[in-house]
Write an enzyme that holds these catalytic residues in place. Structure first.
Site, PDB file in Angstrom:
ATOM      1  N   CYS A  22       0.841  -1.202   0.000  1.00  0.00           N
ATOM      2  CA  CYS A  22       0.000   0.000   0.000  1.00  0.00           C
ATOM      3  C   CYS A  22       0.879   1.255   0.000  1.00  0.00           C
ATOM      4  CB  CYS A  22      -0.917  -0.037   1.227  1.00  0.00           C
ATOM      5  SG  CYS A  22      -1.615   1.536   1.703  1.00  0.00           S
ATOM      6  N   CYS A  70       0.207   3.950   2.632  1.00  0.00           N
ATOM      7  CA  CYS A  70       0.610   3.500   3.965  1.00  0.00           C
ATOM      8  C   CYS A  70       2.085   3.815   4.195  1.00  0.00           C
ATOM      9  CB  CYS A  70       0.408   1.991   4.114  1.00  0.00           C
ATOM     10  SG  CYS A  70      -1.298   1.464   3.915  1.00  0.00           S
TER      11      CYS A  70
END
Lengths: 319, 108
Positions: free
Chosen positions: B33, B36
């Site tokens: 991700c 993230c």
């Protein structure tokens, strides 16, 4: 506190901004890159490629490369030649004074930096549907980032809204997880490139719902369906899906320049004679001024143009 | 990762969040991700600067999918703020530091 002074500030850190950084750094202009702030909506350091997976059409990478990795390499190359970075968003500019003044999200009342030349590479951010339920269910089945959220839709039926390359890329990626992916598109044919169309048509998990637009995202706690309207006869139906991934295009990120830089009716910056904007000393490159091509490689090319234009302009001013 | 940030698993999660003496900000994340990764350094700074007021912990959703399911996490990064084990708030999607600090302040 007095503002930092620079010859060149670059706003934005996608392929255009980072290419401009490589070139201006190699010209010993000591560029400062205001790279943006983290976000999940394609408006972040590294730009739109940070939310993609495989990039297959950037020349020089015959096996393809992951979007975030490609942008890491762009950044490393700019850093190698001395480009400096600040992780902030530009919140205000004054292009009526010389040097130009910029305020950022990490600065205070005074300008954070002043610069003789400015390169605008703020790119574009993903459009949202703007329908009831979308905001409320964002993160609860509505997603702006397929690579982040696809994992949570294993063996479920989901929808991708849009008909361009980004939509096909997301749909194909999501078939790794989902049981089925329904592409909802307002027209009867795709805008996507032929190779992406062929892959999507060949994938047994991908279905198409043509001539349909989303009127509402349904669900209490999480997405339970989409209310679709057929654009031909106005009839409505509910598509039962638990996820909705939106890929209906982008709009240029130019709000902070409103009233100071010339734009077209959709907000794209107007450039003439290479990368020049209507304000002398301000140059623009990448998706922020490109409503036609919008590719990583064209953004990089125009970033090089802006850097060379800025360098020559500064030289002519006597640096 | 900073020493101040605990990595939690399905077996350590409950004890940690119910016995913490400060509100715990749990970052649901995964290796794949991008956003993230972008907020990871921001969270490390917040964990250090605000260690008197909050604790930061992380849950890898790949390795602990049952925790993601328990809290209806369908998008990452999701930050869940828990006090004495009870969820107070969630923040979905990456943000810049200033905005994150401001949003968290309401729950501390």
């Amino acid at each position: 506190m007095t503002a930092e002074q620079r010859d060149v500030v670059i706003v934005g850190s996608g392929p255009a901004g980072l290419t401009a950084a490589v070139y201006t750094a190699r010209a010993n202009l000591r560029p400062l890159v205001v790279e943006g702030e983290p976000s999940s909506t394609s408006d972040q350091p590294g730009g739109q490629l940070m939310l993609t997976t495989e990039v297959e059409n950037f020349p020089g990478f015959p096996e393809g490369i992951l979007g975030p990795e490609l942008m890491q390499r762009f950044r490393a190359q700019a850093e190698r030649f001395g480009a400096e970075f600040v992780t902030a968003k530009v919140t205000r500019v004054d292009l009526g004074r010389r040097p130009f003044a910029l305020w950022t999200s990490v600065g205070g009342e005074e300008p954070a930096v002043v610069s003789r030349a400015l390169i605008v590479a703020t790119g574009a951010q993903a459009l949202t549907l703007g329908v009831p339920g979308e905001d409320r269910l964002l993160g609860h089945g509505v997603s702006t980032c397929a690579t982040c959220d696809g994992f949570f839709f294993r063996d479920q039926d989901i929808a991708v809204v849009g008909g361009g390359d980004s939509a096909m890329e997301e749909a194909l990626f999501l078939t790794r997880f989902a049981r089925s992916v329904t592409v909802v598109h307002r027209r009867g044919e795709l805008r996507a490139s032929k190779i992406m169309q062929e892959r999507a048509f060949a994938n047994p998990k991908i279905r198409f719902r043509w001539h349909a637009v989303v009127e509402e995202v349904l669900g209490e706690q999480t997405v339970e369906g989409l209310r679709l309207r057929d654009v031909r006869d106005g009839s409505e139906e509910v598509l039962g899906v638990t996820g909705c991934f939106v890929a209906i295009g982008h709009r240029p990120s130019t709000g902070v320049f409103a009233g100071q830089l010339a734009m077209d009716d959709e907000g794209y910056l107007r450039t003439t004679d290479g990368s020049r904007t209507n304000v002398e000393g301000v140059f623009a490159c990448g998706d922020v001024q490109d409503r036609v091509y919008r590719q990583a490689v064209t953004a990089a090319g125009s970033g090089c143009m802006a850097a060379i234009d800025a360098e020559r302009w500064l030289e002519a001013q006597g640096r | 990762m900073s020493d101040l940030i605990r990595s939690l698993t399905t077996s350590t999660f409950d004890e940690y969040v119910t016995t913490a003496d400060r509100p715990v900000v749990v970052d649901f994340w995964a290796e794949w991700c991008g956003p993230c990764k972008m907020i990871a350094p921001v969270l490390e700074e917040i964990a250090t600067e605000q260690q008197d007021r909050l604790a930061v912990a992380k849950v890898n959703v790949d390795e602990n999918p049952e925790l993601a399911r328990r809290y209806d996490v369908l998008s990452i990064p999701t930050l869940l703020v828990l006090k004495e084990g009870k969820p107070l708030a969630r923040i979905v999607g990456a943000r810049g530091k200033a905005q994150l600090v401001q949003e968290l302040a309401a729950y501390l």
